[in-house]
Design a protein around this motif. Structure first.
Motif, short mmCIF file in Angstrom:
data_model
loop_
_atom_site.label_atom_id
_atom_site.label_comp_id
_atom_site.label_asym_id
_atom_site.label_seq_id
_atom_site.Cartn_x
_atom_site.Cartn_y
_atom_site.Cartn_z
N THR A 7 17.99 -2.54 -0.58
CA THR A 7 16.99 -1.66 -1.18
C THR A 7 15.72 -1.62 -0.35
O THR A 7 15.11 -0.58 -0.17
CB THR A 7 16.63 -2.14 -2.59
OG1 THR A 7 17.81 -2.16 -3.37
CG2 THR A 7 15.63 -1.22 -3.25
N THR A 8 15.30 -2.78 0.14
CA THR A 8 14.04 -2.84 0.87
C THR A 8 14.28 -3.23 2.33
O THR A 8 13.65 -4.13 2.86
CB THR A 8 13.08 -3.86 0.21
OG1 THR A 8 13.80 -5.08 0.00
CG2 THR A 8 12.58 -3.35 -1.11
N VAL A 9 15.21 -2.55 2.96
CA VAL A 9 15.49 -2.83 4.37
C VAL A 9 14.24 -2.54 5.21
O VAL A 9 13.93 -3.24 6.14
CB VAL A 9 16.69 -2.01 4.87
CG1 VAL A 9 16.84 -2.13 6.37
CG2 VAL A 9 17.96 -2.50 4.19
N THR A 10 13.52 -1.48 4.87
CA THR A 10 12.22 -1.26 5.49
C THR A 10 11.17 -1.80 4.53
O THR A 10 11.27 -1.62 3.33
CB THR A 10 11.97 0.24 5.73
OG1 THR A 10 12.16 0.95 4.51
CG2 THR A 10 12.93 0.78 6.78
N TYR A 11 10.17 -2.46 5.08
CA TYR A 11 9.20 -3.14 4.22
C TYR A 11 8.22 -2.14 3.59
O TYR A 11 8.02 -1.03 4.07
CB TYR A 11 8.44 -4.19 5.03
CG TYR A 11 7.57 -3.65 6.12
CD1 TYR A 11 6.24 -3.29 5.88
CD2 TYR A 11 8.05 -3.51 7.41
CE1 TYR A 11 5.42 -2.79 6.88
CE2 TYR A 11 7.25 -3.01 8.42
CZ TYR A 11 5.94 -2.66 8.16
OH TYR A 11 5.14 -2.16 9.15
N THR A 12 7.59 -2.58 2.50
CA THR A 12 6.60 -1.78 1.80
C THR A 12 5.33 -2.59 1.67
O THR A 12 5.37 -3.80 1.49
CB THR A 12 7.12 -1.41 0.38
OG1 THR A 12 8.46 -0.93 0.49
CG2 THR A 12 6.26 -0.34 -0.25
#
Length: 596
Positions: A40-45
């Motif tokens: 779900t959070t492969v790219t960071y937020t």
């Protein structure tokens, strides 16, 4: 102690499916999507948190099982740790403590002040598990805050404790001995986990938890859920469209806009200025004519496509948040191996039915480049996005629902055959399935509806403007006679090979902007059943739209994106022509046999 204006850097870490994204969203107030499956959070937020006038930047680091750097997510997580931080909020799943602690020990080696959040306590209680939180805190040598993330319980204490340990630069005093991390994790789990008597009456969700991870009856249950979902999207979307949106659109919106445009164009200064330069009838047709941008720019994305998009995103969000989607990955692992993938890859493919962009980004969770390429090609070629699917239902469903089913079967057949071919042609390996089965959960309604709202909002922003611009282009091309010239150039392809009317050449141009725009204009052309199916076939497998092409070029290379665009376009036109001539041949054969 840092100055009052100092902004702390805090990493939010943990395994996939422990509730990190929900905690991030509640701590920062940002619209972060919380989902219940790996990747779900492969790219960071990034978001901002504050407490007692102190501020911090919270980074939602990709969920990982270790820091061994065997996937893109693990590489990103390790990079963040190597860059350093003022503090870490590490989320633990109370139902899977031993597995979570393996990663926790690796993180603690970086000597960064850490606060542990023990989440999923409500699910643990349901399973007859209790955790001695004080003892867990003592053994880890760091604060442990109990939490039920979806309810927002314990968040204030999380913030307070996090800022306290960062100010004091208090590193975890971890002293447990063992041969390796797994031995330490096993020791701590045995020390702090208390098995209680589970409820004698097993809740329905607990029964489903066990039933949905085995082929029988898990596969029939999942097939039933998918068929029910399709029925809800198709039936519910058609009902909303025909009962509510279209009547409102034609009864109120269309007359109002037509009168407004005519009223403005009839104004004296408009006729004397603009009317002296260009025929106002042309402007009227561009605005409210056959391809009128003020009519079709609202009717197609809102009145026709939006109902299907809304219901699809409701179902997708429910499957994510309930934990059913990763279970589907386990159940279809045998099938997925036949197309060179493992079961966990069903998740990005499923995402493709919403939009190809997040599906391609979701391939970052795959462990090999071969898997990423196969998924990206399959999604781009044979997985229609939700707006494109809605357009197919509108186009074909009104004529014959059998054509809709036939189109779905054709896309599955192409996906299966293409996957088998790609598995042999693309070099590399496919790792065995490694996918966590999260607990089945009752989705939090507030989080669920917020996620649906965000997705619909993004759809309207991403789809509406390109669609309006493409419709405006189509109206101009149509009104100025450019379409006729374009049709003459493409006549051998459009008319002779595909058997479509000459004006269908506009589909190939509009489809580059948005794939559904290669479908919707066919409603205005009075096509036969054969032409509808051929045109829909071309639109189904046609080149990726501009946004998807951009993501492919970004994730891989421009050459790879260009290859996919050429391959899908060639395949779509080739298959469409073959189907057209095959139907003609069968019709001719049938007529000859009938005569004889």
């Amino acid at each position: 102690m840092e100055g009052d204006n100092y902004k702390y850097k805090i990493l939010l870490m943990g395994n996939p499916n422990v509730g990190k994204s929900v905690i991030f969203s509640k701590l920062t107030g940002l619209d972060a999507l919380a989902a219940n499956y790996p990747g779900t959070t492969v790219t960071y937020t990034i978001g901002t948190i504050s407490f007692n006038k102190k501020k911090g930047t919270l980074i939602d680091v990709p969920g990982t099982y270790s820091l061994d750097v065997t996937s893109e997510a693990e590489k990103i997580a390790k990079d963040f740790l190597n860059q350093g931080a003022d503090g870490i909020i590490f989320v633990l799943d109370a139902t899977n403590l031993e597995r979570n602690l393996n990663l926790a020990f690796q993180v603690l080696e970086y000597k960064i002040p850490t606060v542990f959040v023990l989440n999923m306590l409500d699910v643990a209680k349901r399973k007859g598990i209790e955790i001695d939180i004080d003892k867990l805190s003592q053994l880890l040598g760091a604060p442990v805050i109990p939490q039920v993330a979806v309810l927002g319980q314990g968040l204030k204490k999380v913030l307070q404790t996090t800022f306290n340990v960062m100010e004091e630069k208090k590193v975890a005093n971890f002293t447990v001995k063992g041969k390796d991390n797994w031995e330490k994790a096993n020791y701590i789990t045995k020390e702090v986990q208390i098995k209680t008597t589970a409820p004698q009456k097993i809740p329905l969700i607990e029964k489903l938890d066990d039933l949905t991870v085995t082929p029988w009856p898990g596969l029939p249950i999942m097939i039933f859920i998918i068929l029910l979902s399709m029925a809800l999207v198709v039936g519910g979307g058609k009902a909303i469209r025909s009962v509510l949106l279209l009547p409102l659109f034609y009864k109120f919106y269309v007359p109002f806009i037509e009168n407004l445009v005519q009223g403005i164009l009839n104004l004296g200064f408009i006729q004397s200025t603009i009317g002296s330069i260009i025929d106002l009838t042309i402007i009227s047709n561009i605005l409210v004519g056959d391809f009128g941008v003020l009519i079709k720019g609202v009717e197609w994305p809102v009145a026709l496509v939006l109902p299907y998009v809304l219901l699809f995103y409701f179902i997708l969000s429910f499957l994510e948040d309930s934990g059913l989607l990763p279970r589907l990955g386990i159940l279809v692992d045998g099938f997925m191996k036949k197309i060179g993938l493992q079961g966990g890859n069903i998740i990005p493919i499923f995402l493709g039915y919403g939009c190809a962009v997040p599906a391609i980004l979701g391939t970052r969770a795959a462990t090999t480049l071969k898997e990423r390429k196969i998924i990206s090609i399959l999604v781009t070629l044979s997985v229609p996005c939700v707006s494109q699917t809605g357009a197919f239902i509108v186009l074909l469903g009104n004529h014959s629902f059998f054509l809709v089913l036939l189109m779905i079967l054709l896309s599955f057949l192409v996906l299966f055959i293409t996957g088998q071919v790609l598995a042999k042609l693309i070099p590399g390996k496919v790792d065995p399935i490694i996918i966590e089965v999260p607990n089945l959960l009752y989705p939090n309604l507030k989080a669920l509806f917020r996620k649906i709202f965000i997705r619909i909002k993004n759809f309207m922003i991403e789809a509406e403007l390109p669609m309006i611009m493409a419709i405006l282009f189509a109206a101009i091309v149509y009104e100025f006679g450019i379409l006729k010239n374009l049709g003459e150039i493409l006549k051998p392809l459009i008319v002779s090979w595909l058997g479509l009317p000459q004006e269908a050449s506009i589909l190939l141009i509009l489809g580059i902007v948005r794939r559904e725009l290669a479908v919707l204009p066919m409603m205005e052309m009075g096509l036969t059943t054969q032409q509808l199916f051929v045109g829909a076939t071309v639109a189904m497998f046609y080149m990726p739209c501009i946004s998807v092409f951009g993501v492919l070029a970004q994730e891989f290379k421009f050459k790879f994106a260009l290859f996919i665009a050429i391959f899908t376009t060639s395949f779509a036109l080739l298959l469409g022509g073959i189907i057209n001539h095959l139907i003609n041949f069968i019709s001719l054969l049938a007529s000859l046999l009938g005569v004889m």
